[in-house]
Scaffold this active site. Structure first.
Site, short mmCIF file in Angstrom:
data_model
loop_
_atom_site.label_atom_id
_atom_site.label_comp_id
_atom_site.label_asym_id
_atom_site.label_seq_id
_atom_site.Cartn_x
_atom_site.Cartn_y
_atom_site.Cartn_z
N ALA A 65 0.84 -1.20 0.00
CA ALA A 65 0.00 0.00 0.00
C ALA A 65 0.87 1.25 0.00
O ALA A 65 1.94 1.27 0.60
CB ALA A 65 -0.89 0.00 1.24
N GLY A 109 1.21 -5.60 0.68
CA GLY A 109 0.40 -5.87 -0.50
C GLY A 109 1.21 -6.41 -1.67
O GLY A 109 0.67 -7.14 -2.52
N GLU A 112 1.39 -9.98 -1.05
CA GLU A 112 0.05 -10.56 -1.26
C GLU A 112 -0.28 -10.69 -2.74
O GLU A 112 -0.89 -11.68 -3.18
CB GLU A 112 -1.00 -9.71 -0.53
CG GLU A 112 -0.79 -9.74 0.97
CD GLU A 112 -1.75 -8.85 1.72
OE1 GLU A 112 -1.78 -7.63 1.42
OE2 GLU A 112 -2.48 -9.35 2.58
N GLU A 132 2.81 -5.08 7.94
CA GLU A 132 1.64 -4.30 8.36
C GLU A 132 1.58 -4.03 9.87
O GLU A 132 1.25 -2.91 10.28
CB GLU A 132 0.33 -4.96 7.90
CG GLU A 132 -0.07 -4.62 6.48
CD GLU A 132 0.68 -5.38 5.41
OE1 GLU A 132 1.67 -6.07 5.74
OE2 GLU A 132 0.27 -5.27 4.24
N1 COA Z 1 4.31 3.77 0.49
C1 COA Z 1 4.73 4.96 0.06
N2 COA Z 1 6.02 5.27 -0.11
C2 COA Z 1 6.92 4.33 0.16
C3 COA Z 1 6.55 3.06 0.63
C4 COA Z 1 5.17 2.79 0.77
N3 COA Z 1 4.72 1.59 1.18
N4 COA Z 1 7.69 2.32 0.83
C5 COA Z 1 8.72 3.12 0.49
N5 COA Z 1 8.26 4.33 0.09
C6 COA Z 1 9.05 5.45 -0.37
C7 COA Z 1 9.94 5.95 0.73
O1 COA Z 1 9.24 6.83 1.59
C8 COA Z 1 11.04 6.63 -0.04
O2 COA Z 1 10.59 7.91 -0.43
P1 COA Z 1 11.62 9.17 -0.40
O3 COA Z 1 12.66 8.81 -1.43
O4 COA Z 1 10.74 10.31 -0.78
O5 COA Z 1 12.15 9.23 1.01
C9 COA Z 1 11.17 5.78 -1.31
O6 COA Z 1 9.94 5.02 -1.41
C10 COA Z 1 12.33 4.81 -1.23
O7 COA Z 1 12.21 4.05 -0.01
P2 COA Z 1 13.33 4.04 1.16
O8 COA Z 1 12.64 3.73 2.45
O9 COA Z 1 14.15 5.29 1.09
O10 COA Z 1 14.22 2.82 0.66
P3 COA Z 1 15.05 1.83 1.59
O11 COA Z 1 15.83 0.98 0.67
O12 COA Z 1 15.76 2.57 2.67
O13 COA Z 1 13.93 0.93 2.32
C11 COA Z 1 11.98 -0.44 2.45
C12 COA Z 1 13.10 0.13 1.57
C13 COA Z 1 11.05 -1.19 1.52
C14 COA Z 1 12.55 -1.39 3.50
C15 COA Z 1 11.22 0.69 3.17
O14 COA Z 1 10.88 1.67 2.20
C16 COA Z 1 9.95 0.27 3.85
O15 COA Z 1 9.99 -0.33 4.92
N6 COA Z 1 8.76 0.61 3.27
C17 COA Z 1 7.49 0.35 3.87
C18 COA Z 1 6.95 -0.99 3.44
C19 COA Z 1 5.65 -1.29 4.14
O16 COA Z 1 5.48 -1.12 5.33
N7 COA Z 1 4.67 -1.77 3.36
C20 COA Z 1 3.40 -2.17 3.87
C21 COA Z 1 2.41 -1.10 3.66
S1 COA Z 1 0.83 -1.52 4.41
#
Ligand code: COA
Length: 253
Positions: A65, A109, A112, A132
């Site tokens: 998401a 997601g 999923e 989540e």
């Molecule tokens: N929704 C919106 N934006 C997201 C996102 C999400 N689920 N996951 C990552 N992004 C964005 C980040 O905010 C970042 O934006 P920025 O460049 O403006 O700061 C960009 O994507 C790159 O992500 P970043 O976190 O900088 O990369 P990373 O390599 O350090 O970490 C993850 C990667 C995937 C581990 C980390 O982004 C993360 O934990 N994301 C959340 C995943 C999540 O919880 N998903 C379930 C949603 S219900």
């Protein structure tokens, strides 16, 4: 609207659908969900297409998401969850088989969506997890599907710890049928797809329908309602705010 967030290309009997929002790690915002629906509809309608490959551009398959768009009002969350569950489970409703070629992060997601595909091939850089609960909510589809796919104890461990699985572990769990060296991922996915294009399309359609009929009888309405409620809790607001502010959440239960 801006640029397209999903690319579609069909060649011979194979259609490749690519999630294409690499700067957001293919987070599933509304536009992307709509365009994914359009791409799937195009593949279903294309007479020549027999097999789909779903993959992501950049270093993620999808991180789930779009947290920037998450709504925490009761009505907003309910509406959003309904749309997102429909999108995430949509590969299951296609007549044609879908191969997920998981090229990197498959989180929430994104995980999923891969689970809803018929066959999963993963890059050796793929990472699977359902984070989540770190946001204060639950993965609606995974909590229904995982116990049947990997067994109850493994599913509990994946869901209740929200830990990350490597591609190799996902293969050991039976979630992934092949792990490919990163640069060979699409070639291997295509080779699986090519083999399937030689089988009788109607036979594959009936196989897919029968497997899913037996597997997917669980009721998604409960999960959807429970999660819609969770989104309105103080902890979910805190989890989502903490992600946006790039800090650890402080949950009170
Ligand atoms: N929704 C919106 N934006 C997201 C996102 C999400 N689920 N996951 C990552 N992004 C964005 C980040 O905010 C970042 O934006 P920025 O460049 O403006 O700061 C960009 O994507 C790159 O992500 P970043 O976190 O900088 O990369 P990373 O390599 O350090 O970490 C993850 C990667 C995937 C581990 C980390 O982004 C993360 O934990 N994301 C959340 C995943 C999540 O919880 N998903 C379930 C949603 S219900």
């Amino acid at each position: 609207m801006g640029e397209r967030t999903v690319e579609y290309e069909a060649e011979g009997h194979i259609a490749v659908v690519r999630l294409n929002r690499p700067d957001r790690l293919n987070a599933l915002n509304r536009q992307l969900q709509d365009e994914l629906g359009q791409a799937f509809a195009a593949a279903e309608a294309a007479r020549d297409v027999r097999v789909l490959i779903l993959t992501g551009a950049g270093r993620a398959f999808s991180v789930g998401a779009d947290i920037e768009e998450l709504e925490t009002t009761a009505e907003g969350a309910a509406r959003q969850l309904q749309a997102s569950l429909a999108c995430l489970s949509s590969p299951e409703r296609l007549r044609k088989p879908v191969i997920a070629a998981v090229n990197g992060y498959a989180l929430g997601g994104g995980f999923e969506l891969a689970l809803a595909c018929d066959i999963v091939v993963a890059s050796d850089r793929a990472v699977f997890s359902v984070p989540e609960p770190t946001l204060g909510v639950v993965p609606g589809l995974a909590m229904q599907r995982l116990p049947r796919l990997v067994g109850v104890m493994r599913a509990r461990e994946i869901l209740l710890t929200a830990r990350r699985l490597s591609a190799q572990e996902a293969r050991e769990y039976g979630l992934v049928s092949r792990v490919a060296p990163h640069d060979d991922l699409m070639e291997q996915a295509r080779s699986v797809a090519m083999g399937m294009t030689e089988l009788a399309p109607l036979a594959l359609e009936l196989l897919k329908a029968t497997i899913n009929r037996n597997l997917l009888s669980s009721d998604l309405v409960f999960a959807e309602r429970a999660n819609a409620w969770l989104f309105t809790t103080r902890d979910a607001r805190e989890g989502i705010r903490a992600f946006r502010e790039k800090r650890k959440p402080n949950f009170s239960g």
